[in-house]
Design an enzyme around this catalytic site. Sequence first.
Site: not given
Length: 287
Positions: A49, A84-85, A105, A178, A207, A209, A229
């Site tokens: 991230s 990521d993102h 993203d 989360g 996403h 996961g 993810n």
Amino acid sequence: MLVSAKEMLEKAKAGKYAVGQFNINNLEWTKAVLTAAQECNSPVILGVSEGAGKYMTGYKTVSAMVQAMIEEMNISVPVALHLDHGSYDGCMKCIEAGFSSIMFDGSHYPIEENIAKTKELVKICAEKGMSLEAEVGSIGGEEDGVIGMGECADPNECKAVADLGITMLAAGIGNIHGKYPANWKGLSFETLDAIQQKTGTMPLVLHGGTGIPDDMIKKAISLGVAKINVNTECQISFAEATRKYIEAGKDLEGKGFDPRKLLAPGTAAIVDKVKEKIELFGSVNKA
Ligand code: 13P
């Protein structure tokens, strides 16, 4: 050597399994995920991230560490290093730093702007042989201070973005980052089915996961999800094992305070967690 995620995800989509993206935070995390993937003979995607990139002092540090570790650990399974993102700027930095894959993203932009920016990155990634993930419909929960509501993506918008020449598509189907709240309604398989019908062979990305029940994961894979993810679950496993070590007073015995000892149970817990997920996703021996 790092590889683009294109081939591993196309194979996963065709073979009806998913490749895990496990987010990394430091050296121990990276070592643990690579160890698990190698032991399972599975392809793997290391997710970074923007916050984790900053924490590790920058994308160049991450890229150099990961590439050196692959060599020093004799990792032979395919490994993609993926932003990521990412913001547009973050994507440019990772391209320069030697990542093999990025996610742009643009889900918080109006769809026209998301498409325009994604299009520019499609061109650059094609030139560099990198894979590109785009997102439609924001994923809920909190990630790096950004809170999304977990919307369901519009299948027509998904088709418009998929047709731009991206490698994989993240589409909101009621998933969040989360832990899931007690009143969570579950994944919207209706939305996923409609998206897959519009986007055909495009590998879809799930996403958030962490905390999705195993049967829902399997159903999502059967409906075209080829990349899943996982981040929070590894963090919880690491924290639990570290807490146990400290609470048992092990840091006070002999040289138990040595970070190589103190961080060992947490690292081993990540290896176990990643192996469990790789088995669930069905990518064992798919390297
Ligand atoms: P979790 O933290 O919920 O596993 O989500 C990870 C993720 O989707 C990273 O993009």
